[in-house]
Design an enzyme around this catalytic site. Structure first.
Site, mmCIF file in Angstrom:
data_model
loop_
_atom_site.group_PDB
_atom_site.id
_atom_site.type_symbol
_atom_site.label_atom_id
_atom_site.label_comp_id
_atom_site.label_asym_id
_atom_site.label_seq_id
_atom_site.Cartn_x
_atom_site.Cartn_y
_atom_site.Cartn_z
ATOM 1 N N HIS A 192 2.344 1.879 -3.150
ATOM 2 C CA HIS A 192 1.425 2.817 -3.795
ATOM 3 C C HIS A 192 1.936 4.243 -3.765
ATOM 4 C CE1 HIS A 192 -2.305 -0.045 -3.272
ATOM 5 N NE2 HIS A 192 -1.297 -0.598 -3.921
ATOM 6 N N ASP A 214 0.862 -1.182 0.000
ATOM 7 C CA ASP A 214 0.000 0.000 0.000
ATOM 8 C C ASP A 214 0.895 1.228 0.000
ATOM 9 O OD1 ASP A 214 -2.245 1.883 0.601
ATOM 10 O OD2 ASP A 214 -3.345 0.027 0.940
#
Length: 457
Positions: free
Chosen positions: A284, A261
């Site tokens: 991310h 993430d």
């Protein structure tokens, strides 16, 4: 001895009652340590004090508390939670500086644990070995599922060492609705949380395989994080590297994050955040947000990311907000950044929707203003290397792009822009599509005003 008599009674009581103090010789030694340190100048004891206190040039003495001396096994199987809790209470209650030592080459199994303050003196947790979480999520039954190692209200805390904190998150990931849509969407623990802590230092430790977020700072002030490594697979769900919420004066320096993430996420009411020399990949990217979910208000400002490398990440530098929110994200700088095969190197998305169902269109939005993108170079994995997708009713204003060179690995990169206003300087590739001075009606966080600026189309 009168000023210390109450603490003396506490120490004696804990020594007698705790199951971890079974060795009478250790009881005597630690009791003598306490007496010497509080009532006698330890330097007068020469060689004796060197075995009791740590001495470093320019620093005061501190009491060393090795978890093994208190009965911990460190075999990776035995539950050492109670021992760690007892040693924390002792260190926190001492009026002199204390250092808790987690020895190298050993693995300590620890269940969900709260480390509460305030402490009477500065405490250091030196992790040279490994702290391991339970593998079975059922251990959290009846407990707060958000927490594993939870520090609350501790000032002047230092967490350091070349050891590891292992969240053993594999079973949590398998149960995630992002891994299998037939699973219920539930929360999972953050490996280590610091809540309402100030003057905090975290350095050189490694975090791996967290159940969900790896490290979170909530409502903290004056935080310095350096030399930290965070490691989880690219497909591990919601495993943010470092999450900053409602905190101020947070410095991250020399951080390496590989996760599933956001490498760093900064949300609600955070300010004076500095991120310097960070490596991110996979992951991310670095995100401001998401902000404004469930029509909430957020305020993020004075954020600088200076020096970053992104490799094979989903995003590079990103600001993301939900429709319907309020507040602002402003005075944000991203500069001196290298991208390699990044899907969205530069992205602002005021239509963020992390939901299986379509998000409703709403007019209100978290406003975005005064954002700088400077000296950002490298390759994009998609054609649209720059995406500035802003709200119709609350356009992005005060954007500034300088010295941007992003190439699409399969051709000529493009920029997509919607209701985004600002200026550019120097070489900017792909073209920021600055056309001409136009007049647009825009709503700021506090009032409606006429905006005269360059438009991105």
């Amino acid at each position: 001895m009168a000023p210390h008599s109450h603490k003396m009674r506490e120490l004696i009581s804990s020594s007698v009652s705790s199951s971890q103090f079974k060795n009478s010789f250790l009881q005597i030694i630690y009791l003598i340590n306490y007496v010497l340190f509080n009532f006698v100048n330890p330097k007068s004891f020469g060689p004796i004090s060197s075995g009791i206190y740590g001495n470093t040039p320019g620093s005061s003495n501190f009491i060393l508390l090795n978890i093994d001396d208190f009965g911990a096994r460190g075999d990776g199987c035995t539950d050492d939670t109670k021992t760690l809790q007892d040693i924390w209470k002792l260190a926190c209650s001492l009026s002199s500086r204390a250092k808790i030592i987690i020895p190298a080459k050993k693995s300590y199994h620890v269940r969900p644990t709260n480390f509460s303050g305030p402490c009477l003196s500065k405490v250091t947790l030196q992790i040279s070995g490994v702290i391991v979480a339970p593998q079975d999520p059922e251990v959290w039954s009846g407990l707060d599922v958000h927490k594993w190692l939870y520090f609350r209200g501790v000032d002047y805390l230092t967490v350091e060492g070349d050891g590891k904190i292992n969240g053993m998150g594999q079973e949590w990931w398998a149960r995630s609705c992002k891994t299998n849509t037939s699973n219920l969407c539930t929360h999972a623990p953050t490996a280590i949380t610091f809540h309402k802590c100030s003057k905090l230092q975290v350095r050189n430790i490694t975090l791996a395989n967290s159940q969900q977020m790896h490290m979170a700072f909530t409502s903290c002030v004056n935080v310095a994080v350096s030399g930290v490594k965070i490691l989880s697979p690219a497909d591990s769900p919601n495993t943010d590297g470092i999450h900053i919420s409602a905190s101020t004066e947070v410095d991250l320096t020399g951080i390496a994050v590989s996760t599933g993430d956001d490498c760093v996420s900064i949300v609600s009411n955070s300010s004076k955040i500095r991120v310097k020399d960070i490596f991110c990949g996979p992951g991310h990217g670095i995100s401001i947000g998401s902000l404004g979910k469930h029509n909430s208000s957020a305020a993020v400002q004075d954020v600088v990311v200076d020096g970053a490398i992104f490799i094979n990440t989903e995003n590079g530098v990103r600001i993301k907000t939900w429709q319907g929110g309020s507040g602002f994200a402003r005075k944000i700088t991203f500069q001196n950044i290298q991208m390699r095969n990044v899907s969205h190197p530069i992205i602002i998305n005021q239509y963020y929707c992390d939901s299986t169902l379509p998000c409703p269109n709403q007019t209100s939005s978290v406003s975005i203003d005064s954002v700088i993108f400077r000296n950002i170079k490298g390759t994009s994995a998609t054609e649209e290397a720059i995406i500035l997708s802003c709200s119709d009713d609350y356009p992005c204003t005060g954007l500034f792009l300088e010295d941007i060179q992003l190439e699409w690995v399969s051709g000529v990169a493009k920029a997509f822009c919607w209701e985004a206003y600002g200026t550019s300087l120097g070489l900017v590739r792909p073209s920021p599509c600055v056309d001409a001075l136009v007049r647009q009606t825009a709503k700021s966080y506090s009032m409606s005003m006429w905006i005269y600026d360059y438009a991105f189309f």
